[in-house]
Design a protein around this motif. Structure first.
Motif, PDB file in Angstrom:
ATOM      1  N   SER A  25       0.843  -1.195   0.000  1.00  0.00           N
ATOM      2  CA  SER A  25       0.000   0.000   0.000  1.00  0.00           C
ATOM      3  C   SER A  25       0.882   1.251   0.000  1.00  0.00           C
ATOM      4  O   SER A  25       2.096   1.173   0.189  1.00  0.00           O
ATOM      5  CB  SER A  25      -0.900   0.011   1.237  1.00  0.00           C
ATOM      6  N   ASP A  26       0.254   2.406  -0.190  1.00  0.00           N
ATOM      7  CA  ASP A  26       0.987   3.669  -0.125  1.00  0.00           C
ATOM      8  C   ASP A  26       1.611   3.850   1.256  1.00  0.00           C
ATOM      9  O   ASP A  26       2.701   4.415   1.380  1.00  0.00           O
ATOM     10  CB  ASP A  26       0.053   4.847  -0.421  1.00  0.00           C
ATOM     11  N   ALA A  27       0.922   3.367   2.294  1.00  0.00           N
ATOM     12  CA  ALA A  27       1.450   3.478   3.653  1.00  0.00           C
ATOM     13  C   ALA A  27       2.750   2.691   3.796  1.00  0.00           C
ATOM     14  O   ALA A  27       3.717   3.169   4.405  1.00  0.00           O
ATOM     15  CB  ALA A  27       0.412   2.973   4.661  1.00  0.00           C
ATOM     16  N   ASP A  28       2.788   1.484   3.237  1.00  0.00           N
ATOM     17  CA  ASP A  28       4.003   0.666   3.298  1.00  0.00           C
ATOM     18  C   ASP A  28       5.152   1.348   2.565  1.00  0.00           C
ATOM     19  O   ASP A  28       6.275   1.426   3.080  1.00  0.00           O
ATOM     20  CB  ASP A  28       3.748  -0.710   2.657  1.00  0.00           C
ATOM     21  N   ILE A  29       4.871   1.837   1.387  1.00  0.00           N
ATOM     22  CA  ILE A  29       5.917   2.438   0.556  1.00  0.00           C
ATOM     23  C   ILE A  29       6.472   3.706   1.202  1.00  0.00           C
ATOM     24  O   ILE A  29       7.694   3.898   1.287  1.00  0.00           O
ATOM     25  CB  ILE A  29       5.368   2.747  -0.844  1.00  0.00           C
ATOM     26  N   VAL A  30       5.594   4.571   1.676  1.00  0.00           N
ATOM     27  CA  VAL A  30       6.044   5.825   2.288  1.00  0.00           C
ATOM     28  C   VAL A  30       6.802   5.545   3.575  1.00  0.00           C
ATOM     29  O   VAL A  30       7.843   6.166   3.848  1.00  0.00           O
ATOM     30  CB  VAL A  30       4.846   6.756   2.553  1.00  0.00           C
ATOM     31  N   ALA A  32      13.965  19.205   8.157  1.00  0.00           N
ATOM     32  CA  ALA A  32      12.705  19.804   7.732  1.00  0.00           C
ATOM     33  C   ALA A  32      11.904  18.839   6.859  1.00  0.00           C
ATOM     34  O   ALA A  32      10.697  18.649   7.056  1.00  0.00           O
ATOM     35  CB  ALA A  32      12.976  21.108   6.979  1.00  0.00           C
ATOM     36  N   PHE A  33      12.570  18.205   5.910  1.00  0.00           N
ATOM     37  CA  PHE A  33      11.861  17.309   4.996  1.00  0.00           C
ATOM     38  C   PHE A  33      11.369  16.053   5.711  1.00  0.00           C
ATOM     39  O   PHE A  33      10.300  15.527   5.383  1.00  0.00           O
ATOM     40  CB  PHE A  33      12.761  16.915   3.821  1.00  0.00           C
ATOM     41  N   ASP A  34      12.135  15.570   6.689  1.00  0.00           N
ATOM     42  CA  ASP A  34      11.737  14.356   7.397  1.00  0.00           C
ATOM     43  C   ASP A  34      10.442  14.572   8.172  1.00  0.00           C
ATOM     44  O   ASP A  34       9.672  13.626   8.368  1.00  0.00           O
ATOM     45  CB  ASP A  34      12.850  13.900   8.346  1.00  0.00           C
ATOM     46  N   LEU A  35      10.200  15.790   8.642  1.00  0.00           N
ATOM     47  CA  LEU A  35       8.915  16.090   9.271  1.00  0.00           C
ATOM     48  C   LEU A  35       7.774  15.853   8.284  1.00  0.00           C
ATOM     49  O   LEU A  35       6.746  15.264   8.628  1.00  0.00           O
ATOM     50  CB  LEU A  35       8.887  17.535   9.768  1.00  0.00           C
ATOM     51  N   MET A  60       7.466  12.049   7.672  1.00  0.00           N
ATOM     52  CA  MET A  60       6.791  11.385   8.786  1.00  0.00           C
ATOM     53  C   MET A  60       5.293  11.666   8.767  1.00  0.00           C
ATOM     54  O   MET A  60       4.481  10.795   9.079  1.00  0.00           O
ATOM     55  CB  MET A  60       7.408  11.837  10.114  1.00  0.00           C
ATOM     56  N   TYR A  61       4.934  12.902   8.401  1.00  0.00           N
ATOM     57  CA  TYR A  61       3.509  13.232   8.284  1.00  0.00           C
ATOM     58  C   TYR A  61       2.842  12.386   7.202  1.00  0.00           C
ATOM     59  O   TYR A  61       1.749  11.842   7.403  1.00  0.00           O
ATOM     60  CB  TYR A  61       3.320  14.717   7.972  1.00  0.00           C
ATOM     61  N   LEU A  62       3.506  12.250   6.043  1.00  0.00           N
ATOM     62  CA  LEU A  62       2.948  11.417   4.970  1.00  0.00           C
ATOM     63  C   LEU A  62       2.766   9.978   5.425  1.00  0.00           C
ATOM     64  O   LEU A  62       1.743   9.344   5.140  1.00  0.00           O
ATOM     65  CB  LEU A  62       3.867  11.453   3.747  1.00  0.00           C
ATOM     66  N   TRP A 102      -2.769  18.130  12.621  1.00  0.00           N
ATOM     67  CA  TRP A 102      -2.871  18.174  14.081  1.00  0.00           C
ATOM     68  C   TRP A 102      -2.822  16.769  14.672  1.00  0.00           C
ATOM     69  O   TRP A 102      -2.181  16.544  15.707  1.00  0.00           O
ATOM     70  CB  TRP A 102      -4.148  18.881  14.498  1.00  0.00           C
ATOM     71  N   ALA A 103      -3.492  15.815  14.032  1.00  0.00           N
ATOM     72  CA  ALA A 103      -3.470  14.432  14.516  1.00  0.00           C
ATOM     73  C   ALA A 103      -2.050  13.881  14.507  1.00  0.00           C
ATOM     74  O   ALA A 103      -1.632  13.161  15.426  1.00  0.00           O
ATOM     75  CB  ALA A 103      -4.380  13.569  13.654  1.00  0.00           C
ATOM     76  N   PHE A 104      -1.301  14.226  13.470  1.00  0.00           N
ATOM     77  CA  PHE A 104       0.107  13.812  13.397  1.00  0.00           C
ATOM     78  C   PHE A 104       0.924  14.450  14.506  1.00  0.00           C
ATOM     79  O   PHE A 104       1.729  13.779  15.168  1.00  0.00           O
ATOM     80  CB  PHE A 104       0.675  14.187  12.031  1.00  0.00           C
TER      81      PHE A 104
END
Length: 270
Positions: free
Chosen positions: A31-36, A85-88, A91-93, A117-119
């Motif tokens: 899934s997109d979650a696994d890949i990201v 900055a990018f890792d934030l 991680m959100y993605l 906000w949930a993140f």
């Protein structure tokens, strides 16, 4: 030095996008979650390896812990700033896609302030860690040290040594290899490197300072400015907290494997 920051702004987002494309092509069932998630972990591991290498070079090059300088300190700080900055964002993605796959009632249906906000609520400590590195650690390193203490900055770079093992562990879980010997060995190195490079590194820095100026280890803190001791405590506190979490997780895995082995032995006996 601006060149180092521009390089970081190109390299890290470029690697992340490349990992997503490659993984999507290789693991079509993911899934997109696994890949990201895996892409973000690979990116973290690469940055950590670079930071550890830079730290090791700096530490080994500085004879005088206070006055010796190394060009890598400022350049790698600027190179790594875009990563923080990018890792934030990465991680959100990962959080966004994971919540959507889980299909929980609180999962965001689209990118929004609610999703952000949930993140922030869930990953507040990691967000605080990255933000502090950008807004506090980086300005201090670049502008307020007056060229002193490159040795100690190098020591702090080496705290990233545990990150590749942490990332590898999560990737192994993603690949359903969490019950393998490889995962157990990796878990051992997670605990070893985390304790050594994120906790023991602080008394090591105090020891090296004391050795140079002829001060016993237990008296070094009293010879340092208050802000130095407070800064070290602020950095050390979350490391101890995360190490306790790692120990609890390792204990849960150990107990689970013992129960599984006991069930197997009982089945064979029957």
């Amino acid at each position: 030095m601006l060149t180092a920051m521009v390089c970081g702004a190109v390299v890290f987002p470029g690697l992340f996008c490349s990992f997503r494309k490659i993984l999507k092509h290789i693991f079509r069932q993911w899934s997109d979650a696994d890949i990201v998630s895996v892409s973000e972990r690979l990116l973290s591991a690469i940055h950590a390896c670079l930071a550890t290498a830079a730290g090791a070079i700096i530490v080994s090059s500085c004879r005088d812990v206070m006055t010796d300088s190394h060009w890598l300190v400022n350049n790698f700080t600027l190179f790594g700033a875009p990563y923080m900055a990018f890792d934030l964002y990465a991680m959100y993605l990962s959080h966004y896609h994971t919540e959507r796959v889980r299909g929980s009632s609180t999962a965001p249906s689209s990118h929004s302030l609610h999703a952000v906000w949930a993140f922030l609520v869930k990953e507040w400590m990691l967000v605080l860690h990255h933000t502090a590195l950008l807004l506090i650690f980086m300005p201090i390193t670049l502008f307020f040290r007056r060229g002193l203490g490159d040795f100690f900055i190098g020591c702090l770079f080496t705290t990233e040594l545990s990150t590749p093992f942490v990332s590898t562990g999560k990737i192994l879980i993603q690949l359903r290899l969490d019950n393998t010997r490889l995962h157990r060995i990796n878990g051992f190195f997670v605990l070893l490197t985390f304790f050594t490079c994120r906790i023991l590194v602080f008394p090591f820095m105090y020891y090296m300072y004391g050795r140079q100026f002829g001060i016993p280890l237990h008296k070094v803190a009293f010879h340092l400015p208050l802000q130095c001791n407070v800064g070290n405590l602020v950095i050390l506190a979350p490391q101890i907290y995360w190490f306790i979490l790692l120990l609890r997780k390792a204990n849960r895995l150990y107990q689970r494997q013992r129960r599984q082995q006991g069930d197997k032995d009982k089945t064979k006996a029957d």
